[in-house]
Design an enzyme around this catalytic site. Sequence first.
Site, mmCIF file in Angstrom:
data_model
loop_
_atom_site.group_PDB
_atom_site.id
_atom_site.type_symbol
_atom_site.label_atom_id
_atom_site.label_comp_id
_atom_site.label_asym_id
_atom_site.label_seq_id
_atom_site.Cartn_x
_atom_site.Cartn_y
_atom_site.Cartn_z
ATOM 1 N N ARG A 79 0.814 -1.233 0.000
ATOM 2 C CA ARG A 79 0.000 0.000 0.000
ATOM 3 C C ARG A 79 0.841 1.273 0.000
ATOM 4 O O ARG A 79 0.378 2.339 0.389
ATOM 5 C CB ARG A 79 -0.983 0.029 1.169
ATOM 6 N N LYS A 94 2.573 11.603 -11.168
ATOM 7 C CA LYS A 94 1.734 10.694 -11.969
ATOM 8 C C LYS A 94 2.481 9.394 -12.236
ATOM 9 O O LYS A 94 3.619 9.409 -12.682
ATOM 10 C CB LYS A 94 1.395 11.335 -13.315
ATOM 11 N N GLU A 99 9.895 19.508 -24.231
ATOM 12 C CA GLU A 99 9.131 19.742 -22.985
ATOM 13 C C GLU A 99 9.681 20.978 -22.254
ATOM 14 O O GLU A 99 8.934 21.705 -21.598
ATOM 15 C CB GLU A 99 9.197 18.522 -22.056
ATOM 16 N N LYS A 148 7.146 23.432 -13.756
ATOM 17 C CA LYS A 148 6.182 22.348 -13.541
ATOM 18 C C LYS A 148 5.813 22.258 -12.064
ATOM 19 O O LYS A 148 4.653 22.044 -11.718
ATOM 20 C CB LYS A 148 6.733 21.003 -14.051
ATOM 21 N N GLU A 194 -4.970 17.800 -11.274
ATOM 22 C CA GLU A 194 -5.290 18.187 -12.653
ATOM 23 C C GLU A 194 -6.765 18.530 -12.858
ATOM 24 O O GLU A 194 -7.416 18.036 -13.777
ATOM 25 C CB GLU A 194 -4.874 17.057 -13.622
ATOM 26 N N ARG A 213 -3.317 22.782 -14.057
ATOM 27 C CA ARG A 213 -2.359 21.745 -14.478
ATOM 28 C C ARG A 213 -2.607 21.310 -15.922
ATOM 29 O O ARG A 213 -1.708 20.824 -16.592
ATOM 30 C CB ARG A 213 -2.426 20.539 -13.525
ATOM 31 N N ASN A 219 -0.651 20.412 -20.792
ATOM 32 C CA ASN A 219 -0.995 19.639 -21.988
ATOM 33 C C ASN A 219 -0.746 20.418 -23.280
ATOM 34 O O ASN A 219 -0.997 19.910 -24.375
ATOM 35 C CB ASN A 219 -2.472 19.237 -21.885
ATOM 36 N N HIS A 222 0.180 18.899 -26.607
ATOM 37 C CA HIS A 222 0.051 17.449 -26.460
ATOM 38 C C HIS A 222 -1.181 16.874 -27.143
ATOM 39 O O HIS A 222 -1.200 15.695 -27.481
ATOM 40 C CB HIS A 222 0.085 17.057 -24.988
ATOM 41 N N HIS A 281 -0.134 14.004 -29.305
ATOM 42 C CA HIS A 281 -0.589 12.624 -29.081
ATOM 43 C C HIS A 281 -1.227 12.043 -30.337
ATOM 44 O O HIS A 281 -1.082 10.850 -30.623
ATOM 45 C CB HIS A 281 -1.592 12.564 -27.920
ATOM 46 N N HIS A 313 8.097 10.845 -28.430
ATOM 47 C CA HIS A 313 7.082 11.698 -27.806
ATOM 48 C C HIS A 313 7.451 13.186 -27.932
ATOM 49 O O HIS A 313 6.641 13.994 -28.384
ATOM 50 C CB HIS A 313 6.904 11.300 -26.346
HETATM 51 N N1 LIG Z 1 4.376 10.587 -15.278
HETATM 52 C C1 LIG Z 1 4.390 11.665 -16.029
HETATM 53 O O1 LIG Z 1 3.991 12.753 -15.604
HETATM 54 C C2 LIG Z 1 4.942 11.571 -17.421
HETATM 55 C C3 LIG Z 1 5.188 12.744 -18.135
HETATM 56 C C4 LIG Z 1 5.745 12.634 -19.397
HETATM 57 C C5 LIG Z 1 6.031 11.388 -19.929
HETATM 58 N N2 LIG Z 1 5.769 10.260 -19.210
HETATM 59 C C6 LIG Z 1 6.092 8.928 -19.746
HETATM 60 O O2 LIG Z 1 7.507 8.840 -19.905
HETATM 61 C C7 LIG Z 1 7.793 7.872 -20.896
HETATM 62 C C8 LIG Z 1 8.886 8.395 -21.795
HETATM 63 O O3 LIG Z 1 10.028 8.653 -21.030
HETATM 64 P P1 LIG Z 1 11.475 8.789 -21.689
HETATM 65 O O4 LIG Z 1 11.410 9.682 -22.860
HETATM 66 O O5 LIG Z 1 12.417 9.091 -20.592
HETATM 67 O O6 LIG Z 1 11.705 7.336 -22.321
HETATM 68 P P2 LIG Z 1 12.415 5.999 -21.811
HETATM 69 O O7 LIG Z 1 12.273 5.793 -20.366
HETATM 70 O O8 LIG Z 1 11.930 4.922 -22.712
HETATM 71 O O9 LIG Z 1 13.945 6.289 -22.151
HETATM 72 C C9 LIG Z 1 14.353 6.457 -23.495
HETATM 73 C C10 LIG Z 1 15.483 5.500 -23.863
HETATM 74 O O10 LIG Z 1 16.713 5.984 -23.345
HETATM 75 C C11 LIG Z 1 17.372 4.996 -22.574
HETATM 76 N N3 LIG Z 1 18.081 5.738 -21.524
HETATM 77 C C12 LIG Z 1 17.524 6.338 -20.441
HETATM 78 N N4 LIG Z 1 18.448 7.045 -19.790
HETATM 79 C C13 LIG Z 1 19.614 6.887 -20.449
HETATM 80 C C14 LIG Z 1 20.931 7.392 -20.266
HETATM 81 N N5 LIG Z 1 21.213 8.257 -19.294
HETATM 82 N N6 LIG Z 1 21.895 7.005 -21.145
HETATM 83 C C15 LIG Z 1 21.602 6.177 -22.184
HETATM 84 N N7 LIG Z 1 20.372 5.677 -22.416
HETATM 85 C C16 LIG Z 1 19.393 6.034 -21.554
HETATM 86 C C17 LIG Z 1 16.285 4.087 -22.105
HETATM 87 O O11 LIG Z 1 16.782 2.794 -21.829
HETATM 88 C C18 LIG Z 1 15.341 4.088 -23.302
HETATM 89 O O12 LIG Z 1 15.778 3.173 -24.266
HETATM 90 C C19 LIG Z 1 6.495 7.588 -21.627
HETATM 91 O O13 LIG Z 1 6.032 6.309 -21.246
HETATM 92 C C20 LIG Z 1 5.546 8.662 -21.118
HETATM 93 O O14 LIG Z 1 4.195 8.240 -21.085
HETATM 94 C C21 LIG Z 1 5.238 10.344 -17.971
HETATM 95 ZN ZN LIG Z 2 5.006 15.293 -22.872
#
Ligand SMILES: NC(=O)c1ccc[n+]([C@@H]2O[C@H](COP(=O)([O-])OP(=O)(O)OC[C@H]3O[C@@H](n4cnc5c(N)ncnc54)[C@H](O)[C@@H]3O)[C@@H](O)[C@H]2O)c1
Ligand SMILES: [Zn+2]
Length: 366
Positions: free
Chosen positions: A122, A144, A186, A228, A238, A242, A246, A249, A253, A267
Amino acid sequence: MTAEINIKSTSGTTQVLIGGGVLAKTGTVIAARLGCRKVAIISDETVAALYLDVVEKSLRDAGFDTGAVIIPAGEASKSFATLEDVCGKLLAFGLERGDAVVALGGGVVGDLAGLAANLTRRGVNLVMAPTTVLAQVDSSIGGKTAINTALGKNLVGTFYPAKLVISDTDTLNTLPGREVRAGYAEIVKHAILAGAGHFAFLEKRVDGFIKGDPEIRTETIKKSVQVKAAIVEADEREDGPRMTLNLGHTFGHALEGIAGFDGTLLHGEAVAFGLVLAFQYAAFRGLEGSGDLARVMALLEKAGLATTLMKAGLTPTAEAMLGFMTQDKKNVRGAIRLVVPRAIGDVTIEEVAPEDLDQFLQSVNT
Ligand SMILES: NC(=O)c1ccc[n+]([C@@H]2O[C@H](COP(=O)([O-])OP(=O)(O)OC[C@H]3O[C@@H](n4cnc5c(N)ncnc54)[C@H](O)[C@@H]3O)[C@@H](O)[C@H]2O)c1
Ligand SMILES: [Zn+2]
């Protein structure tokens, strides 16, 4: 230089540390903040190969009992199957509620590990150690968590803010350039929300950021996190402001959906197009008279991001775009909720009829 930002939420304070080399201090930082015994690191295969050793050593040196759960890299890991596997491994490691999880990686690891930490017993303590630009400025901030389902991305999740965010800007040195540039979209989004001063700050430093100047990266990420942080502090769940996060986005998206999440369009790359489309939409409506569209395009292009769909070989039809935009989670009563930028520092949330958007999408000279 290490920057510190504290973000308040109903569940407490998130302490964010940003700087080169902070990952090696993970153990002492957790020891100072959380009185726990066991720490489980969740990471993906790529990031673990690069940074697991430094985090494990730091935790062991600070006296923690450590374990690691490694998941495959990539969006497919945000699944029920991986979540079940990770929670099982945390329990088998003997993690108790007062113990901690460290999410070491990008947004995929953060979203999945955050949910696993929230659900296991939990709620165990969550520490984010983001290693991508996107994760440092965006996904590690605001609480999130999410996994994907067959019906769409991020449809199952919770709000569960981290106790600590340890953002080591040196880790960005191993991140592929394409991921650095995508994450920068971003940062541009946050600057548009923050205003002209912040935007001008980026215009002066974009080259240094992309090339990897350590001071510029730390300073830029700090300022972006502050934007942020202020927005989520004002509206944790949100319900109001907040939603401005978006910006870009709704269009982004749709482009991602059309491209199909297979790596052809990251993305952040979709968000860059989305920011441009949002300004073009404002101009179409006669709301944007500031000339800021050109400034936004110039900054994105300086960061190496494409801003013209046609030049990037993407020519989605208005019908395909609308198909995705009408399914957005944030829509209300058939209207599409859109963040409309009138100028840098001046955005409004509007409910737009699909027919009006159709006209814009037909007209836009992408
Ligand atoms: N929770 C939220 O508020 C929120 C906001 C925006 C995006 N997201 C989510 O985040 C995700 C995307 O995140 P991302 O862009 O970080 O992608 P990711 O986590 O897939 O990382 C991108 C790639 O880079 C590699 N990598 C990561 N750090 C590295 C480093 N320092 N050196 C070498 N390689 C590295 C990873 O293994 C992966 O292959 C999506 O699933 C999206 O929905 C969440
Ligand atoms: Zn984004």
